[in-house]
Design a protein around this motif. Structure first.
Motif, short mmCIF file in Angstrom:
data_model
loop_
_atom_site.label_atom_id
_atom_site.label_comp_id
_atom_site.label_asym_id
_atom_site.label_seq_id
_atom_site.Cartn_x
_atom_site.Cartn_y
_atom_site.Cartn_z
N ARG A 122 0.84 -1.20 0.00
CA ARG A 122 0.00 0.00 0.00
C ARG A 122 0.88 1.25 0.00
O ARG A 122 1.99 1.22 0.52
N ILE A 123 0.37 2.33 -0.60
CA ILE A 123 0.98 3.66 -0.49
C ILE A 123 0.02 4.53 0.32
O ILE A 123 -1.12 4.75 -0.11
N PRO A 124 0.44 5.02 1.48
CA PRO A 124 -0.47 5.84 2.29
C PRO A 124 -0.54 7.28 1.79
O PRO A 124 0.45 7.84 1.33
N ALA A 125 -1.73 7.88 1.91
CA ALA A 125 -1.92 9.27 1.50
C ALA A 125 -1.74 10.18 2.71
O ALA A 125 -2.69 10.78 3.21
N ASP A 126 -0.53 10.27 3.20
CA ASP A 126 -0.21 11.09 4.37
C ASP A 126 1.19 11.66 4.18
O ASP A 126 2.13 10.91 3.88
#
Length: 249
Positions: A122-126
């Motif tokens: 996953r790539i986090p949006a943070d």
């Protein structure tokens, strides 16, 4: 010695990221915010560090952690035989609350637990999470709480549960940042076709099917199917998240 940094202040954020990078390099655990909840992280390529992460949470090797990555081009370095449908979902929903279970690159020297040759990515949006991942590379990450307890929505919440098992706590304020309900990422089994939801979460089935119409739901049902097929076998890599804690990162 455990240190906490207030990453809403620029100077502390820079110092905290530097300390966290050093801690990861030394096979220690760090806590940081993601777009879902706070996560506890360790070097994905260090069996010792991953063992410490699992021990901090009170989890066994039968529940391996997912891996967070900094950018889309890391996908092919960590996974193999990526279906075109999975790639379309990644392009549509990364960074964001989507985890893809894929076949791991067999040449990689890592040990995340009993994954049976798969990896959840996953790539986090943070921004804080992405800044840290840019410094460290892929991280094994799970929700920053003891197994069976509520997921941490601040670094202080995480520290109350994990204490000195973590070297660095990066405090970035509540997550989700807008005060919304903490939702875990949606997990998709992409090790076989058709793709199948194995955990419902932040990305709805309707949005997934807007990109890949044939995605099966969590019961193995195709869109508008009158006769639901037999559910596929539970994917091995999802063992860490097949029956995940609410709000796991």
């Amino acid at each position: 010695m455990t240190t906490s940094y207030d990453c809403t202040a620029a100077e502390q954020r820079a110092a905290g990221l530097e300390h966290a990078q050093r801690a990861i390099r030394e096979n220690k655990c760090v806590v940081f915010p993601t777009d879902t909840v706070y996560g506890i992280a360790a070097d994905a390529f260090s069996p010792l560090a991953v063992t410490l992460l699992l021990a901090s949470k009170g989890r066994s090797r039968k529940m391996p952690p997912p891996v967070l990555i900094p950018r889309l081009n890391a996908l092919d370095g960590l996974a193999t035989d990526v279906p075109a449908e999975a790639r379309r979902l990644a392009e549509a929903f990364w960074p964001g609350g989507l985890t893809l279970i894929l076949h791991a690159q067999p040449s990689l020297d890592w040990d995340l637990g009993d994954t049976k040759g798969t990896v959840a990515l996953r790539i986090p949006a943070d921004e804080i999470a992405q800044d840290l991942l840019t410094l460290t590379g892929p991280l094994a990450v799970s929700s920053a709480n003891r197994t069976g307890h509520a997921a941490a929505q601040t670094a202080a919440d995480a520290e109350a549960q994990l204490a000195e098992s973590v070297e660095v706590y990066l405090e970035g304020g509540p997550r989700p940042a807008d005060g919304a309900e903490a939702l875990a990422s949606t997990i998709i089994d992409a090790t076989a076709l058709p793709l199948r939801v194995v955990r419902q979460g932040a990305i709805s089935l309707e949005r997934l099917r807007g990109v890949v119409p044939g995605v099966l739901d969590i019961d193995g049902n195709a869109p508008d199917s009158a006769d639901a097929p037999e559910p596929a076998a539970e994917p091995a890599a999802a063992a860490g998240d097949a029956a995940p804690e609410p709000g796991s990162a």
